[in-house]
Design an enzyme around this catalytic site. Structure first.
Site, PDB file in Angstrom:
ATOM      1  N   LYS A  14      67.547  74.457  55.328  1.00  0.00           N
ATOM      2  CA  LYS A  14      67.769  74.569  56.853  1.00  0.00           C
ATOM      3  C   LYS A  14      69.146  74.047  57.076  1.00  0.00           C
ATOM      4  O   LYS A  14      69.587  74.606  58.263  1.00  0.00           O
ATOM      5  CB  LYS A  14      66.626  73.656  57.564  1.00  0.00           C
ATOM      6  CG  LYS A  14      66.277  72.384  56.918  1.00  0.00           C
ATOM      7  CD  LYS A  14      65.172  71.774  57.542  1.00  0.00           C
ATOM      8  CE  LYS A  14      65.037  70.057  57.409  1.00  0.00           C
ATOM      9  NZ  LYS A  14      65.252  69.946  56.148  1.00  0.00           N
ATOM     10  N   ARG A  88      61.005  63.916  62.266  1.00  0.00           N
ATOM     11  CA  ARG A  88      60.313  63.743  60.933  1.00  0.00           C
ATOM     12  C   ARG A  88      59.072  63.456  61.002  1.00  0.00           C
ATOM     13  O   ARG A  88      58.449  63.167  60.102  1.00  0.00           O
ATOM     14  CB  ARG A  88      61.317  62.852  60.310  1.00  0.00           C
ATOM     15  CG  ARG A  88      62.614  63.253  59.782  1.00  0.00           C
ATOM     16  CD  ARG A  88      62.440  63.961  58.465  1.00  0.00           C
ATOM     17  NE  ARG A  88      63.315  63.662  57.429  1.00  0.00           N
ATOM     18  CZ  ARG A  88      64.705  63.876  57.290  1.00  0.00           C
ATOM     19  NH1 ARG A  88      65.382  64.439  58.267  1.00  0.00           N
ATOM     20  NH2 ARG A  88      65.249  63.858  56.111  1.00  0.00           N
ATOM     21  N   ARG A 124      73.087  70.057  44.751  1.00  0.00           N
ATOM     22  CA  ARG A 124      73.811  70.255  45.947  1.00  0.00           C
ATOM     23  C   ARG A 124      75.225  69.507  45.892  1.00  0.00           C
ATOM     24  O   ARG A 124      75.145  68.328  45.436  1.00  0.00           O
ATOM     25  CB  ARG A 124      72.871  69.601  46.811  1.00  0.00           C
ATOM     26  CG  ARG A 124      73.155  69.833  48.236  1.00  0.00           C
ATOM     27  CD  ARG A 124      72.038  70.054  49.183  1.00  0.00           C
ATOM     28  NE  ARG A 124      71.371  68.487  49.528  1.00  0.00           N
ATOM     29  CZ  ARG A 124      70.742  68.375  50.510  1.00  0.00           C
ATOM     30  NH1 ARG A 124      70.344  69.177  51.237  1.00  0.00           N
ATOM     31  NH2 ARG A 124      70.322  67.165  50.818  1.00  0.00           N
ATOM     32  N   ARG A 158      75.561  63.777  47.140  1.00  0.00           N
ATOM     33  CA  ARG A 158      75.113  62.705  48.119  1.00  0.00           C
ATOM     34  C   ARG A 158      74.317  61.710  47.385  1.00  0.00           C
ATOM     35  O   ARG A 158      73.736  62.045  46.334  1.00  0.00           O
ATOM     36  CB  ARG A 158      74.098  63.385  49.125  1.00  0.00           C
ATOM     37  CG  ARG A 158      74.666  63.794  50.453  1.00  0.00           C
ATOM     38  CD  ARG A 158      73.765  64.398  51.232  1.00  0.00           C
ATOM     39  NE  ARG A 158      72.377  63.890  51.476  1.00  0.00           N
ATOM     40  CZ  ARG A 158      71.633  64.455  52.160  1.00  0.00           C
ATOM     41  NH1 ARG A 158      71.661  65.509  52.882  1.00  0.00           N
ATOM     42  NH2 ARG A 158      70.505  63.873  52.473  1.00  0.00           N
ATOM     43  N   ARG A 169      61.991  61.019  48.455  1.00  0.00           N
ATOM     44  CA  ARG A 169      62.306  61.818  49.693  1.00  0.00           C
ATOM     45  C   ARG A 169      61.129  62.936  49.861  1.00  0.00           C
ATOM     46  O   ARG A 169      60.600  63.177  51.035  1.00  0.00           O
ATOM     47  CB  ARG A 169      63.593  62.372  49.674  1.00  0.00           C
ATOM     48  CG  ARG A 169      64.717  61.303  50.036  1.00  0.00           C
ATOM     49  CD  ARG A 169      65.954  61.873  49.885  1.00  0.00           C
ATOM     50  NE  ARG A 169      66.254  62.920  50.682  1.00  0.00           N
ATOM     51  CZ  ARG A 169      67.447  63.578  50.472  1.00  0.00           C
ATOM     52  NH1 ARG A 169      68.274  63.706  49.192  1.00  0.00           N
ATOM     53  NH2 ARG A 169      67.735  64.702  51.274  1.00  0.00           N
TER      54      ARG A 169
HETATM   55  P1  AMP Z   1      68.565  64.511  55.606  1.00  0.00           P
HETATM   56  O1  AMP Z   1      70.212  64.625  55.576  1.00  0.00           O
HETATM   57  O2  AMP Z   1      68.107  65.291  56.684  1.00  0.00           O
HETATM   58  O3  AMP Z   1      67.946  64.800  54.207  1.00  0.00           O
HETATM   59  O4  AMP Z   1      68.455  63.028  55.894  1.00  0.00           O
HETATM   60  C1  AMP Z   1      68.867  62.010  55.161  1.00  0.00           C
HETATM   61  C2  AMP Z   1      68.155  60.670  55.127  1.00  0.00           C
HETATM   62  O5  AMP Z   1      68.586  60.080  56.788  1.00  0.00           O
HETATM   63  C3  AMP Z   1      66.819  60.736  55.505  1.00  0.00           C
HETATM   64  O6  AMP Z   1      66.184  60.646  53.978  1.00  0.00           O
HETATM   65  C4  AMP Z   1      66.262  59.585  56.269  1.00  0.00           C
HETATM   66  O7  AMP Z   1      66.318  58.322  55.144  1.00  0.00           O
HETATM   67  C5  AMP Z   1      67.372  59.474  57.162  1.00  0.00           C
HETATM   68  N1  AMP Z   1      66.847  60.542  58.368  1.00  0.00           N
HETATM   69  C6  AMP Z   1      67.543  61.590  58.774  1.00  0.00           C
HETATM   70  N2  AMP Z   1      66.853  62.045  59.847  1.00  0.00           N
HETATM   71  C7  AMP Z   1      65.957  61.285  60.139  1.00  0.00           C
HETATM   72  C8  AMP Z   1      64.771  61.286  61.079  1.00  0.00           C
HETATM   73  N3  AMP Z   1      64.493  62.065  62.115  1.00  0.00           N
HETATM   74  N4  AMP Z   1      63.856  60.008  60.954  1.00  0.00           N
HETATM   75  C9  AMP Z   1      63.922  59.133  60.029  1.00  0.00           C
HETATM   76  N5  AMP Z   1      64.852  59.064  59.212  1.00  0.00           N
HETATM   77  C10 AMP Z   1      65.727  60.031  59.158  1.00  0.00           C
END
Ligand code: AMP
Length: 215
Positions: A14, A88, A124, A158, A169
């Site tokens: 996404k 989320r 990635r 990352r 995750r």
């Molecule tokens: P992402 O880059 O979207 O995979 O997010 C990386 C990490 O950021 C996630 O594993 C969470 O720890 C935190 N995170 C990002 N967006 C949210 C959200 N809306 N609610 C809670 N944690 C978030």
């Protein structure tokens, strides 16, 4: 505001797709990117978020809801937004809809078999200079280790894309996802995107869905 949220597991593509849609008038907001920027800048928010992110856990709802409310309050009311990584949880979804200017008009669900996600995430790589994303097998840069877009050699994995954190995750995602899909299905704004197609085909499908929604 016109807000479309992008739902789907970490690794469902996404973010990569949303970054490409900024050319057609959408602003892309990724809460993961915002938190990583806060960590890099050493802010209080970054300090709080880091402990959760390193373990693959969610940052608590009140912190995330404040972050989005604060970000959106500074935007023009006619903004067209692709929101990636938020909501989320159902309370996060409810917080968006509680404010009449941030109600969600479209929820795009990136659907991908779980078996493909681990390989996608662990392969990635992100350019530390310009944020472009690659995959060592599926979307490699033209010259190994060099960013196509800005020429930097800083293509990094990352810290939460290691296999152990990825599995955590995905398990956190699976716990929350059914509730979120249900929430948007009941609002009649849920649309599925087949995320196991080649990136260009996904882009075409997305564009069609966004165009017919935002007309
Ligand atoms: P992402 O880059 O979207 O995979 O997010 C990386 C990490 O950021 C996630 O594993 C969470 O720890 C935190 N995170 C990002 N967006 C949210 C959200 N809306 N609610 C809670 N944690 C978030």
């Amino acid at each position: 505001m016109q807000i479309a949220v992008l739902l789907g597991a970490p690794g469902s593509g996404k973010g990569t797709q949303a970054k490409r849609l900024t050319d057609v008038g959408f602003k892309h907001y990724s809460t993961g990117d915002m938190l990583r920027a806060a960590i890099k800048a050493g802010t209080q928010l970054g300090e709080k978020a880091r402990a959760f992110m390193d373990k693959g856990e969610l940052v608590p709802d009140p912190i995330m809801i404040d972050l989005i409310a604060d970000t959106f309050s500074k935007l023009p009311t006619d903004s067209r937004i692709l929101l990636d990584g938020f909501p989320r949880t159902v309370p996060q979804a409810e917080a968006l809809d509680a404010n009449p200017t941030t109600q969600v008009g479209l929820a795009l669900n990136f659907d991908l078999p779980e078996s493909l996600l681990v390989e996608r995430l662990t392969g990635r790589r992100t350019c530390q200079e310009c944020g472009a994303t690659y995959h060592i097998k599926f979307i490699p840069p033209k010259v190994s280790g060099v960013c196509d877009r800005c020429g930097s050699k800083a293509l990094m994995q990352r810290s939460d894309d290691t296999e152990e954190v990825v599995r955590r995750r995905l398990s956190v995602f699976n716990k929350q996802n059914a509730g979120l899909l249900d929430y948007y299905r009941k609002k009649s704004v849920l649309v599925t995107v087949r995320a196991d197609q080649p990136p260009a085909a996904i882009q075409t499908e997305l564009l069609k869905k966004l165009e017919s929604w935002s007309k």
